[in-house]
Design a protein around this motif. Structure first.
Motif, PDB file in Angstrom:
ATOM      1  N   LEU A  43      45.769  46.285  62.348  1.00 37.46           N
ATOM      2  CA  LEU A  43      46.758  45.259  62.048  1.00 37.46           C
ATOM      3  C   LEU A  43      46.147  44.268  61.071  1.00 37.46           C
ATOM      4  CD1 LEU A  43      47.923  44.568  65.719  1.00 37.46           C
ATOM      5  CD2 LEU A  43      49.014  46.092  64.068  1.00 37.46           C
ATOM      6  N   ARG A  44      46.902  43.966  60.002  1.00 41.73           N
ATOM      7  CA  ARG A  44      46.420  43.025  58.998  1.00 41.73           C
ATOM      8  C   ARG A  44      47.424  41.898  58.836  1.00 41.73           C
ATOM      9  NH1 ARG A  44      42.263  45.344  55.798  1.00 41.73           N
ATOM     10  NH2 ARG A  44      42.039  47.601  56.127  1.00 41.73           N
ATOM     11  N   PHE A  45      46.934  40.667  58.770  1.00 42.75           N
ATOM     12  CA  PHE A  45      47.756  39.477  58.560  1.00 42.75           C
ATOM     13  C   PHE A  45      47.204  38.770  57.328  1.00 42.75           C
ATOM     14  CE2 PHE A  45      48.003  40.630  62.937  1.00 42.75           C
ATOM     15  CZ  PHE A  45      49.265  40.301  63.368  1.00 42.75           C
ATOM     16  N   LYS A  46      47.922  38.899  56.210  1.00 41.18           N
ATOM     17  CA  LYS A  46      47.437  38.356  54.947  1.00 41.18           C
ATOM     18  C   LYS A  46      48.355  37.250  54.476  1.00 41.18           C
ATOM     19  CE  LYS A  46      45.714  39.680  50.392  1.00 41.18           C
ATOM     20  NZ  LYS A  46      45.453  40.791  49.459  1.00 41.18           N
ATOM     21  N   ASP A  47      47.806  36.008  54.388  1.00 40.32           N
ATOM     22  CA  ASP A  47      48.613  34.875  53.948  1.00 40.32           C
ATOM     23  C   ASP A  47      48.159  34.410  52.567  1.00 40.32           C
ATOM     24  OD1 ASP A  47      46.408  33.023  54.095  1.00 40.32           O
ATOM     25  OD2 ASP A  47      46.684  32.888  56.265  1.00 40.32           O
ATOM     26  N   GLN A  48      48.827  33.372  52.045  1.00 42.80           N
ATOM     27  CA  GLN A  48      48.481  32.771  50.752  1.00 42.80           C
ATOM     28  C   GLN A  48      48.132  31.294  50.945  1.00 42.80           C
ATOM     29  OE1 GLN A  48      51.477  33.592  47.763  1.00 42.80           O
ATOM     30  NE2 GLN A  48      51.682  35.736  48.411  1.00 42.80           N
ATOM     31  N   GLY A  49      47.426  31.041  52.068  1.00 37.15           N
ATOM     32  CA  GLY A  49      47.113  29.675  52.440  1.00 37.15           C
ATOM     33  C   GLY A  49      45.930  29.085  51.698  1.00 37.15           C
ATOM     34  N   ILE A  50      45.367  28.051  52.313  1.00 38.28           N
ATOM     35  CA  ILE A  50      44.299  27.281  51.646  1.00 38.28           C
ATOM     36  C   ILE A  50      42.946  27.996  51.687  1.00 38.28           C
ATOM     37  CG2 ILE A  50      45.417  25.092  52.116  1.00 38.28           C
ATOM     38  CD1 ILE A  50      43.467  24.716  54.452  1.00 38.28           C
ATOM     39  N   GLY A  51      42.810  29.016  52.541  1.00 32.84           N
ATOM     40  CA  GLY A  51      41.552  29.736  52.649  1.00 32.84           C
ATOM     41  C   GLY A  51      40.521  29.021  53.539  1.00 32.84           C
ATOM     42  N   ILE A  52      39.440  29.724  53.802  1.00 36.19           N
ATOM     43  CA  ILE A  52      38.384  29.198  54.675  1.00 36.19           C
ATOM     44  C   ILE A  52      37.065  29.201  53.909  1.00 36.19           C
ATOM     45  CG2 ILE A  52      37.156  29.498  56.870  1.00 36.19           C
ATOM     46  CD1 ILE A  52      39.564  31.186  57.800  1.00 36.19           C
ATOM     47  N   PRO A  53      36.334  28.091  53.891  1.00 37.02           N
ATOM     48  CA  PRO A  53      35.019  28.077  53.228  1.00 37.02           C
ATOM     49  C   PRO A  53      34.091  29.139  53.844  1.00 37.02           C
ATOM     50  CG  PRO A  53      35.715  25.846  53.769  1.00 37.02           C
ATOM     51  CD  PRO A  53      36.679  26.774  54.437  1.00 37.02           C
ATOM     52  N   ALA A  54      33.286  29.769  53.004  1.00 37.69           N
ATOM     53  CA  ALA A  54      32.398  30.844  53.478  1.00 37.69           C
ATOM     54  C   ALA A  54      31.464  30.361  54.591  1.00 37.69           C
ATOM     55  CB  ALA A  54      31.577  31.391  52.310  1.00 37.69           C
ATOM     56  N   ALA A  55      31.005  29.105  54.484  1.00 38.51           N
ATOM     57  CA  ALA A  55      30.084  28.571  55.488  1.00 38.51           C
ATOM     58  C   ALA A  55      30.760  28.350  56.835  1.00 38.51           C
ATOM     59  CB  ALA A  55      29.476  27.261  54.999  1.00 38.51           C
ATOM     60  N   GLU A  56      32.101  28.299  56.849  1.00 37.98           N
ATOM     61  CA  GLU A  56      32.822  28.010  58.095  1.00 37.98           C
ATOM     62  C   GLU A  56      33.314  29.259  58.806  1.00 37.98           C
ATOM     63  OE1 GLU A  56      33.020  25.194  59.422  1.00 37.98           O
ATOM     64  OE2 GLU A  56      32.712  23.681  57.878  1.00 37.98           O
ATOM     65  N   ILE A  57      33.288  30.403  58.132  1.00 38.93           N
ATOM     66  CA  ILE A  57      33.862  31.623  58.717  1.00 38.93           C
ATOM     67  C   ILE A  57      33.203  31.988  60.042  1.00 38.93           C
ATOM     68  CG2 ILE A  57      34.006  34.136  58.385  1.00 38.93           C
ATOM     69  CD1 ILE A  57      34.763  33.635  55.514  1.00 38.93           C
ATOM     70  N   LYS A  58      31.871  31.780  60.148  1.00 36.46           N
ATOM     71  CA  LYS A  58      31.159  32.139  61.372  1.00 36.46           C
ATOM     72  C   LYS A  58      31.519  31.229  62.544  1.00 36.46           C
ATOM     73  CE  LYS A  58      27.177  29.324  60.072  1.00 36.46           C
ATOM     74  NZ  LYS A  58      25.727  29.310  59.775  1.00 36.46           N
ATOM     75  N   ASN A  59      32.200  30.089  62.264  1.00 32.04           N
ATOM     76  CA  ASN A  59      32.503  29.123  63.324  1.00 32.04           C
ATOM     77  C   ASN A  59      33.950  29.136  63.797  1.00 32.04           C
ATOM     78  OD1 ASN A  59      29.850  27.997  63.266  1.00 32.04           O
ATOM     79  ND2 ASN A  59      30.407  26.829  61.434  1.00 32.04           N
ATOM     80  N   ILE A  60      34.822  29.778  63.029  1.00 33.31           N
ATOM     81  CA  ILE A  60      36.261  29.602  63.305  1.00 33.31           C
ATOM     82  C   ILE A  60      36.694  30.196  64.641  1.00 33.31           C
ATOM     83  CG2 ILE A  60      36.860  29.468  60.862  1.00 33.31           C
ATOM     84  CD1 ILE A  60      37.719  32.399  61.024  1.00 33.31           C
ATOM     85  N   PHE A  61      35.904  31.125  65.203  1.00 34.09           N
ATOM     86  CA  PHE A  61      36.280  31.738  66.487  1.00 34.09           C
ATOM     87  C   PHE A  61      35.664  31.016  67.689  1.00 34.09           C
ATOM     88  CE2 PHE A  61      36.726  35.422  63.552  1.00 34.09           C
ATOM     89  CZ  PHE A  61      38.086  35.614  63.713  1.00 34.09           C
ATOM     90  N   LYS A  62      34.998  29.872  67.417  1.00 32.53           N
ATOM     91  CA  LYS A  62      34.405  29.115  68.514  1.00 32.53           C
ATOM     92  C   LYS A  62      35.455  28.229  69.182  1.00 32.53           C
ATOM     93  CE  LYS A  62      29.775  28.909  66.479  1.00 32.53           C
ATOM     94  NZ  LYS A  62      28.711  28.021  65.942  1.00 32.53           N
ATOM     95  N   LYS A  63      35.300  28.084  70.478  1.00 35.06           N
ATOM     96  CA  LYS A  63      36.236  27.225  71.217  1.00 35.06           C
ATOM     97  C   LYS A  63      36.116  25.774  70.750  1.00 35.06           C
ATOM     98  CE  LYS A  63      34.779  28.326  75.311  1.00 35.06           C
ATOM     99  NZ  LYS A  63      34.644  28.359  76.786  1.00 35.06           N
ATOM    100  N   PHE A  64      37.281  25.132  70.610  1.00 35.96           N
ATOM    101  CA  PHE A  64      37.396  23.717  70.274  1.00 35.96           C
ATOM    102  C   PHE A  64      36.920  23.391  68.861  1.00 35.96           C
ATOM    103  CE2 PHE A  64      36.117  23.646  74.936  1.00 35.96           C
ATOM    104  CZ  PHE A  64      37.417  23.781  75.381  1.00 35.96           C
ATOM    105  N   TYR A  65      36.635  24.427  68.066  1.00 39.07           N
ATOM    106  CA  TYR A  65      36.155  24.154  66.704  1.00 39.07           C
ATOM    107  C   TYR A  65      37.352  23.995  65.766  1.00 39.07           C
ATOM    108  CZ  TYR A  65      33.454  24.387  62.419  1.00 39.07           C
ATOM    109  OH  TYR A  65      32.865  24.083  61.214  1.00 39.07           O
ATOM    110  N   ARG A  66      37.289  22.961  64.943  1.00 39.11           N
ATOM    111  CA  ARG A  66      38.377  22.709  64.006  1.00 39.11           C
ATOM    112  C   ARG A  66      37.808  22.526  62.604  1.00 39.11           C
ATOM    113  NH1 ARG A  66      41.754  18.052  64.541  1.00 39.11           N
ATOM    114  NH2 ARG A  66      39.795  16.933  64.751  1.00 39.11           N
TER     115      ARG A  66
END
Length: 556
Positions: A484-507
């Protein structure tokens, strides 16, 4: 304003930094002191170990002097040329530093020797025969005195020296006291450079008779047999036993006047005198400074490794404390943000519900239109509260694995279309499209899958600019996996933040999070995927969009 807890964290970090600096200074100082200690120890060993090398090297000589010479006295003066030959042969073979031996067949008597020996009154010490032995077979013994002997004035000199020493001892002898073995040995031995003369020690009763013979003429005119040996020594034949070859590169026997011209600043030297009959010679020690340096490092390195290991342990402890403080600080911030945002998320619908309730309560008359409006407001806000509570509850249940995975057949096209319809109705400005490749149905949990879709779709809507609120969903079957793929045209995620986005309470810190976010959406998605035995991946490019890829096991 800095909170008390933040101030406490800063104090703790300052203490950790001070601890690390202090430990590092102690570490460097310890290495410096350890090196200096090792250097001084090796330099001290270079001086003190010379005595050990000397002791080991002259051990054969000590055995010869202290054990072999006294054996001559066991024969009580009755050695003849044949017996002397056997004795001398063993000495020459066992002690290579003995260059040659002269054997004197000697008599002590109460009347004069006319042509040789020592005559004092009626006390006389003289030679019957003298033989020279070289380090060769016994048949090569040379007669130096007696019948058919060669003339050798040196033989007479050596003999007369020891004979005079015997006379002096007898003259001073106190016949009421038995002399000690040390006194006897010292007076019946004559030590000269590179030579030892030894006369066998008579019994004490014989010494008393000798004393009488010095004083008067005895009627019986007694004659006593004595054996005298003169050992010529060659110090250069002493076998050097360098038992500290890690300190001394070169050890040799040289005259005491030896002073090498080539011992420049690149070498360390030392010396120690041999003593005794070898007093004109010394052991000379020499090592290059590079050789000594190597020995210093061979001792220093194990000490340095222990110090480094201890330092490493302390630094590891400091790191663990620092890491725990940092984790606690982050957890505190996450918890603070979570509570703040959760309060905000609850406060908004609660405030709206309260306002709506007050308006209904204070109104004298409510029209049907207003009634429907307030009903919709109350229903929507209650739904928000319920959704938030359900998400928290579901997250906790999935994380602790207290729910079971339901397995139902899902028609993927129908499932996606119904999901798109719900979100299009909710957000009319959101453009949702989809495509399905090689997949019609599969077995999964419809409730968890719906939660996964809802969170990713809401996330795409929330983090897309107004003019780019678009999302394309792809479902395909690839190698027995549902992709399953979900591809948007949003603002994107900084490369340095990708490793953190799945952490609880991380924004993520951006303008889209200013109105509050609990920080559970993507963490919830990851827990859902893990619970469904799948994997989730993300790739993103700033200001262009983000794509989430979910891989689930295919069950038909």
């Amino acid at each position: 304003m800095v909170s008390e807890k933040d101030n406490g964290y800063r104090k703790n970090f300052s203490l950790i930094l001070t601890f690390i600096v202090l430990i590092s200074v102690i570490f460097i100082l310890s290495l410096f002191l350890a090196f200096n200690f090792t250097k001084k120890k090796i330099e001290s060993d270079f001086v003190s170990a010379k005595a050990n090398v000397l002791e080991e090297s002259i051990r054969p000589y000590n055995d010869f002097f202290l054990n072999k010479l006294p054996e001559i006295s066991y024969y009580n003066g009755f050695l003849d040329s044949a017996a002397a030959t056997k004795l001398v042969d063993t000495i020459l073979l066992k002690y290579p530093f003995v260059k040659r031996v002269v054997f004197y067949d000697t008599e002590v008597r109460n009347f004069r020797f006319e042509d040789n020996g020592l005559n004092v009154g009626d006390f006389s010490v003289g030679m019957k025969n003298a033989y020279l032995f070289n380090p060769k077979p016994a048949k090569h013994a040379i007669r130096l005195f007696g019948k058919n002997a060669l003339t050798n004035t040196g033989v007479l000199e050596n003999f007369n020296e020891l004979a005079l020493k015997l006379y002096t001892f007898i003259q001073k002898l106190d016949t009421t006291k038995i002399p000690t073995q040390e006194q006897l040995f010292a007076n019946f031995t004559n030590i000269k450079p590179n030579r030892i003369d030894y006369l066998n020690i008579p019994a004490f009763e014989d010494l008393k008779v000798y004393k009488k013979m010095v004083r008067q003429k005895l009627e019986s005119e007694p004659i006593y047999q004595q054996d005298m040996f003169s050992f010529e020594l060659d110090p250069l034949k002493i076998a050097i036993k360098n038992n500290r070859n890690n300190l001394y590169q070169s050890v040799k026997i040289v005259p005491v006047t030896y002073d090498p011209l080539d011992a420049d600043s690149e070498y360390v030297t030392g010396e120690i005198n041999l003593g005794g009959p070898f007093s004109d010679y010394k052991l000379f020690f020499m090592s290059s400074k590079a050789f000594i340096k190597k020995e210093i490092f061979s001792y220093f390195l194990p000490i340095a490794l222990i110090i480094i290991l201890f330092y490493g342990v302390l630094m590891l402890v400091a790191f663990l404390i620092f890491r725990n403080l940092n984790i606690n600080r982050k957890m505190y911030k996450l918890q603070y943000d979570f509570l703040t945002n959760l309060t905000h998320e609850f406060k908004t619908p609660v405030s709206v519900i309260k306002i709506a309730g007050n308006n209904i309560k204070s109104a004298a008359f409510i029209s049907e239109k207003d009634q429907k409006l307030y009903g919709k407001i109350l229903d929507d806000e209650a739904e928000k509260l319920n959704g938030l509570m359900n998400k928290l509850l579901a997250f906790t249940q999935i994380e602790n694995k207290v729910i079971k995975l339901k397995e139902e057949e899902i028609h993927i096209v129908d499932f996606i279309e119904s999901t798109i319809d719900v979100h299009t109705l909710k957000n009319p400005d959101f453009e949702l499209t989809y495509s399905v490749n090689g997949l019609k149905t599969f077995i999964s949990d419809p409730v968890l899958l719906a939660s996964l879709f809802d969170n990713l779709i809401e996330n795409a809507y929330k983090y897309s600019p107004v003019n780019r609120k678009k999302l394309h969903i792809t479902a395909s079957l690839v190698k027995e996996h549902v992709v399953l793929r979900f591809k948007d045209q949003g603002i994107g995620i900084p490369a340095a933040e990708i490793k953190n986005i799945f952490k609880k309470f991380y924004r993520l810190q951006n303008q889209y999070n200013q109105n509050g976010s609990v920080g559970l959406g993507l963490a919830f998605c990851k827990e859902l995927v893990n619970f469904m035995e799948g994997e989730i991946f993300v790739k993103s490019e700033l200001d262009k969009g983000t794509e989430f890829k979910i891989v689930l096991p295919y069950k038909a």
